[in-house]
Design a protein around this motif. Structure first.
Motif, short mmCIF file in Angstrom:
data_model
loop_
_atom_site.label_atom_id
_atom_site.label_comp_id
_atom_site.label_asym_id
_atom_site.label_seq_id
_atom_site.Cartn_x
_atom_site.Cartn_y
_atom_site.Cartn_z
N ILE A 136 40.07 32.50 26.01
CA ILE A 136 41.10 32.63 27.04
C ILE A 136 41.40 31.27 27.66
O ILE A 136 42.56 30.93 27.91
N VAL B 93 45.09 29.63 27.80
CA VAL B 93 45.75 29.27 29.07
C VAL B 93 46.08 27.79 29.09
O VAL B 93 47.16 27.38 29.52
N VAL C 213 45.07 36.93 32.22
CA VAL C 213 45.24 37.01 30.77
C VAL C 213 44.29 38.05 30.19
O VAL C 213 44.66 38.86 29.33
#
Length: 308
Positions: A254, A258, A138
Motif C-alpha cells: 500500500i 500511495v 486505500v
C-alpha cells in the motif's frame, strides 16, 4: 535524504553570544555537538587531503545497489571504499585534464543534475503523501472489493491420460486416501503436499478446473477433468468467503502504491501548466495533449488472499 546547511557567520556569533549568557555548561554542550556528529560520521580514508567519510560510503552503497547484493557487509564496505578512493583519484586526474569543459560531459552533467532534482522532489512528494490516513483509506477501499468473494480450498491429483485418471477415481471410490494417492501418483509439483492447492478464487485457476471445483460440495471428489495440463481428480476440502489480509501484511504494498500515485498525480499537475511542444508529433500533441509518462503510472495494488 537529509539536507546539510552551512553555518553562517551571523548564526555562529549569535550562538556564542547565547552560550556566554547562559554560562559554562552551555558552552560545554555546544562544544560537544560537532564532536558527536563527527564520531557518527568518521573519516575512513583521505585522498590527496580530501576526506572520505562513512556517509560517503553509505551514499555509494545506495547508488551501486544491485552490484553489491551478494557481498557480506565487511567485503561490501571495503569494496565501496576502494571504489570511492579510485573515483577521487581519477576525478582529480579528469579535472587536471579539464574534462569538465568537454561538451559531452556538460550534457551528461546537466542530465544527471535534472534527474537528481526530479528524483529528490518526487521522493519528497511521495513521502509526504504516505500518511497513515491515506494508507488506511486505500486499504479500506481495497478490502471492500475483496470481502465476500468466494474461495475454495481443494486438493487435486494430476495425471497424463484419461485412463490413469479413471483408475485413480476407482481407487478413491473404494476408500483410498486422497492425499496419499496424490503423493504417489500426481505429476503436479504440489504432490508432496498431498495435492493441496490451498485456498483460491475462481479466476486463479483455468476455467475447466474452476468450474468443477466451485460446483463441488466440501468433502466431495470430482470425476476426471481435462485441462491444458492433463487430467485432474479434484477434492474440495472447504469453501469460504474471501477475507482481506490484515493491514500490516500488505502495508508495504500500500505504501508503494500511495507513493507512486502521489508522484504520478504531481507530475500530471505540473504538466497541466507546462508548455510542452512535441516536434516529433506536432499534430498529435496539439489535438490530444500530452500523455502521462509510463514510469509515473502507479502500479496496481492487489491484496494477496488471506492464508488459512
Amino acid at each position: 535524504m537529509t539536507a546539510s546547511f552551512p553555518e553562517t557567520k551571523t548564526g555562529l556569533r549569535l550562538g556564542l553570544a547565547s552560550a556566554a549568557a547562559t554560562g559554562c555548561l552551555a558552552l560545554v554542550l555546544l562544544a560537544g555537538l560537532p564532536v558527536r556528529a563527527q564520531e557518527a560520521n568518521p573519516v575512513l580514508a583521505k585522498v590527496n587531503g580530501a576526506d572520505i567519510r562513512q556517509s560517503d560510503v553509505a551514499l555509494a552503497e545506495e547508488e551501486l545497489g544491485p552490484s553489491l547484493a551478494q557481498m557480506d557487509p565487511a567485503t561490501k564496505k571495503d569494496s565501496v571504499l576502494s571504489f570511492l578512493i579510485d573515483m577521487k583519484i581519477v576525478a582529480k586526474a579528469a579535472e587536471d585534464k579539464k574534462v569538465e569543459n568537454n561538451e559531452d560531459f556538460k550534457k551528461r552533467l546537466a542530465f544527471t543534475r535534472s534527474r537528481l532534482l526530479m528524483d529528490s522532489l518526487l521522493a519528497s512528494e511521495g513521502k509526504a503523501a504516505t500518511t497513515d490516513d491515506a494508507m488506511k483509506k486505500v486499504y479500506e477501499d481495497a478490502s471492500k472489493q475483496i470481502t465476500g468473494e468466494q474461495e475454495v480450498h481443494a486438493r487435486h491429483i494430476l495425471v497424463e491420460t484419461e485412463g490413469d485418471a479413471k483408475a485413480i477415481a476407482e481407487e478413491l471410490k473404494k476408500g483410498a486416501d486422497f492425499a496419499e494417492l496424490a503423493k504417489k501418483k500426481s505429476k503436479d509439483p504440489g504432490a508432496s503436499d498431498g495435492g493441496d492447492l490451498g485456498f483460491f478464487t475462481k479466476d486463479q485457476m483455468v476455467p475447466e478446473f474452476s468450474t468443477v471445483a466451485f460446483a463441488l460440495e466440501p468433502g466431495k471428489v470430482s470425476d476426471p477433468v481435462k485441462s491444458q495440463f492433463g487430467w485432474h481428480i479434484i477434492k474440495v476440502e472447504e469453501k469460504r468467503s474471501r477475507k482481506a489480509p490484515e493491514f500490516e501484511q500488505v502495508k508495504a504494498q500500500i505504501e508503494t502504491y500511495v507513493t507512486r500515485k502521489a508522484q504520478a498525480d504531481y507530475v500530471a499537475k505540473l504538466r497541466e501548466t507546462a508548455k510542452v511542444e512535441r516536434m516529433d508529433k506536432p499534430d498529435e500533441a496539439a489535438t490530444k495533449g500530452e500523455a502521462k509518462p509510463e514510469a509515473a503510472k502507479p502500479a496496481d495494488t492487489k491484496m494477496a488472499p488471506a492464508k488459512k
